[in-house]
Design an enzyme around this catalytic site. Structure first.
Site, PDB file in Angstrom:
ATOM      1  N   SER A   6     -53.478 -17.007  28.055  1.00  6.79           N
ATOM      2  CA  SER A   6     -52.214 -17.755  28.033  1.00  6.79           C
ATOM      3  C   SER A   6     -51.869 -18.108  26.595  1.00  6.79           C
ATOM      4  CB  SER A   6     -52.333 -19.030  28.858  1.00  6.79           C
ATOM      5  OG  SER A   6     -51.237 -19.877  28.551  1.00  6.79           O
ATOM      6  N   HIS A  31     -50.171 -13.880  29.446  1.00  3.04           N
ATOM      7  CA  HIS A  31     -49.580 -14.883  30.339  1.00  3.04           C
ATOM      8  C   HIS A  31     -48.667 -15.805  29.527  1.00  3.04           C
ATOM      9  CE1 HIS A  31     -49.661 -17.357  34.043  1.00  3.04           C
ATOM     10  NE2 HIS A  31     -49.714 -18.408  33.244  1.00  3.04           N
ATOM     11  N   ASP A  33     -46.272 -19.080  29.652  1.00  7.06           N
ATOM     12  CA  ASP A  33     -45.986 -20.287  30.419  1.00  7.06           C
ATOM     13  C   ASP A  33     -44.623 -20.852  30.041  1.00  7.06           C
ATOM     14  OD1 ASP A  33     -48.317 -20.746  32.103  1.00  7.06           O
ATOM     15  OD2 ASP A  33     -49.427 -20.897  30.216  1.00  7.06           O
ATOM     16  N   MET A  35     -41.875 -23.569  30.594  1.00  8.69           N
ATOM     17  CA  MET A  35     -41.771 -24.949  31.108  1.00  8.69           C
ATOM     18  C   MET A  35     -40.456 -25.558  30.652  1.00  8.69           C
ATOM     19  SD  MET A  35     -45.614 -26.354  30.359  1.00  8.69           S
ATOM     20  CE  MET A  35     -47.075 -25.332  30.629  1.00  8.69           C
ATOM     21  N   HIS A  64     -44.901 -16.996  33.892  1.00 10.73           N
ATOM     22  CA  HIS A  64     -45.124 -18.095  34.839  1.00 10.73           C
ATOM     23  C   HIS A  64     -44.025 -19.134  34.653  1.00 10.73           C
ATOM     24  CE1 HIS A  64     -48.118 -21.528  36.117  1.00 10.73           C
ATOM     25  NE2 HIS A  64     -47.083 -21.434  36.927  1.00 10.73           N
ATOM     26  N   MET A  66     -42.396 -22.384  35.254  1.00  8.92           N
ATOM     27  CA  MET A  66     -42.536 -23.776  35.708  1.00  8.92           C
ATOM     28  C   MET A  66     -41.222 -24.495  35.419  1.00  8.92           C
ATOM     29  SD  MET A  66     -46.444 -24.250  34.405  1.00  8.92           S
ATOM     30  CE  MET A  66     -46.291 -22.801  33.352  1.00  8.92           C
ATOM     31  N   MET A 135     -52.707 -22.236  41.502  1.00  7.92           N
ATOM     32  CA  MET A 135     -52.966 -23.135  40.367  1.00  7.92           C
ATOM     33  C   MET A 135     -54.294 -23.849  40.591  1.00  7.92           C
ATOM     34  SD  MET A 135     -50.554 -22.677  38.227  1.00  7.92           S
ATOM     35  CE  MET A 135     -51.158 -23.902  37.051  1.00  7.92           C
ATOM     36  N   GLY A 140     -48.585 -27.873  33.682  1.00  6.72           N
ATOM     37  CA  GLY A 140     -47.899 -28.617  32.621  1.00  6.72           C
ATOM     38  C   GLY A 140     -48.583 -28.545  31.273  1.00  6.72           C
ATOM     39  N   GLY A 143     -55.862 -26.859  28.755  1.00  2.00           N
ATOM     40  CA  GLY A 143     -57.038 -27.678  28.461  1.00  2.00           C
ATOM     41  C   GLY A 143     -57.424 -28.702  29.508  1.00  2.00           C
ATOM     42  N   ASP A 173     -55.119 -19.933  37.681  1.00  2.00           N
ATOM     43  CA  ASP A 173     -54.610 -20.409  36.396  1.00  2.00           C
ATOM     44  C   ASP A 173     -54.959 -21.882  36.212  1.00  2.00           C
ATOM     45  OD1 ASP A 173     -53.138 -20.918  34.107  1.00  2.00           O
ATOM     46  OD2 ASP A 173     -51.180 -20.580  35.031  1.00  2.00           O
TER      47      ASP A 173
HETATM   48  C1  DX5 Z   1     -50.789 -24.799  32.871  1.00  2.00           C
HETATM   49  C2  DX5 Z   1     -50.513 -23.352  32.550  1.00  2.00           C
HETATM   50  C3  DX5 Z   1     -51.694 -22.556  32.192  1.00  2.00           C
HETATM   51  C4  DX5 Z   1     -52.421 -22.999  30.961  1.00  2.00           C
HETATM   52  C5  DX5 Z   1     -53.865 -22.780  31.204  1.00  2.00           C
HETATM   53  O1  DX5 Z   1     -49.653 -25.374  33.383  1.00  2.00           O
HETATM   54  O2  DX5 Z   1     -49.890 -22.719  33.655  1.00  2.00           O
HETATM   55  O3  DX5 Z   1     -51.389 -21.167  32.118  1.00  2.00           O
HETATM   56  O4  DX5 Z   1     -52.063 -22.317  29.784  1.00  2.00           O
HETATM   57  O5  DX5 Z   1     -54.590 -23.342  30.158  1.00  2.00           O
HETATM   58  P1  DX5 Z   1     -56.156 -23.565  30.254  1.00  2.00           P
HETATM   59  O6  DX5 Z   1     -56.779 -22.222  30.464  1.00  2.00           O
HETATM   60  O7  DX5 Z   1     -56.475 -24.184  28.939  1.00  2.00           O
HETATM   61  O8  DX5 Z   1     -56.397 -24.471  31.433  1.00  2.00           O
HETATM   62 ZN    ZN Z   2     -49.680 -20.500  33.622  1.00  2.00          ZN
END
Ligand code: DX5
Ligand code: ZN
Length: 217
Positions: A6, A31, A33, A35, A64, A66, A135, A140, A143, A173
């Site tokens: 990601s 990937h 993200d 948002m 992805h 969101m 998920m 959001g 880490g 994810d």
């Molecule tokens: C969270 C994202 C993830 C995120 C995962 O909302 O959809 O794709 O980047 O990050 P890690 O692998 O650090 O949990």
């Molecule tokens: Zn994601």
């Protein structure tokens, strides 16, 4: 097991470099993200980022979404070069139409479930989707800690797939590391997204990806 780093955890000031690094390190897809600050309390990338990174890599772009009202963004992200578009069932009352619309744009269609959403919410679209994203954290932020109960959800989905002879890929994810990947691999996941583990922890991204593959076996 396919590994999808990601770019949420990449260095935004060196995005092209960080994408090449994971491609050379053996990543299977990238990937992205997206948002919107409404569906989740964070703001990231729009279609402009997907268009900008499209020429940087030959890997598939796994987008992805969101965002609220996700349907309105499908044409723009398709045009920008998304290979798979993943939409949350919680974000639209018309998930079936959204999946159809994605496919009409020549893009692979994926449906996403938050940790608190039951598999029953997506059962009717399972025959037409290419991918299902479970998920394993609340969406959001990168880490966050992996939610162990989600491995059972993956196992139940894999069982439904086998019973009905469906062929969608199962993706997970959030919180994926060498400590957590075995549980979802065993449950039947095909694709693991990993952000902070690949980009921000331990060794080089290539070594981190390799550690995930080893731990998944
Ligand atoms: C969270 C994202 C993830 C995120 C995962 O909302 O959809 O794709 O980047 O990050 P890690 O692998 O650090 O949990
Ligand atoms: Zn994601």
């Amino acid at each position: 097991m396919k590994i999808a780093p990601s770019i949420l955890s990449a260095d935004f000031a060196n995005m092209a470099r960080d994408i090449r690094t994971v491609q050379e390190g053996g990543a299977d897809m990238i990937h992205v993200d997206v948002m919107d600050g409404h569906f989740v309390p964070n703001l990231t990338f729009g279609p402009g980022m997907v268009a900008a990174i499209r020429p940087v890599t030959s890997l598939p772009l796994d987008v992805h979404m969101m965002v609220d009202d996700p349907e309105q963004w499908i044409p723009a992200f398709a045009k920008a070069g998304a290979d798979t578009m993943l939409i949350h069932v919680e974000a639209t009352p018309h998930i079936y139409r959204a999946m159809q619309l994605i496919k009409e744009h020549g893009v692979k269609a994926g449906v996403v479930l938050n940790p608190g959403t039951s598999l029953a919410a997506i059962e009717e679209v399972l025959p037409i989707v290419d991918q299902v994203l479970i998920m394993t954290v609340n969406p959001g932020f990168g880490g966050q800690a992996f939610l162990p109960a989600m491995a059972d959800k993956v196992a139940r989905l894999a069982k439904m797939r086998a019973a009905r002879d469906w062929h969608f890929a199962i993706e997970v994810d959030g919180g994926i590391s060498d400590q957590t990947i075995a549980s979802v691999a065993k449950a039947g996941a095909d694709i693991c997204v990993a952000g902070s583990y690949v980009y921000a922890e331990g060794d080089s991204p290539a070594q981190q990806i390799n550690k995930l593959r080893v731990a998944a076996q």
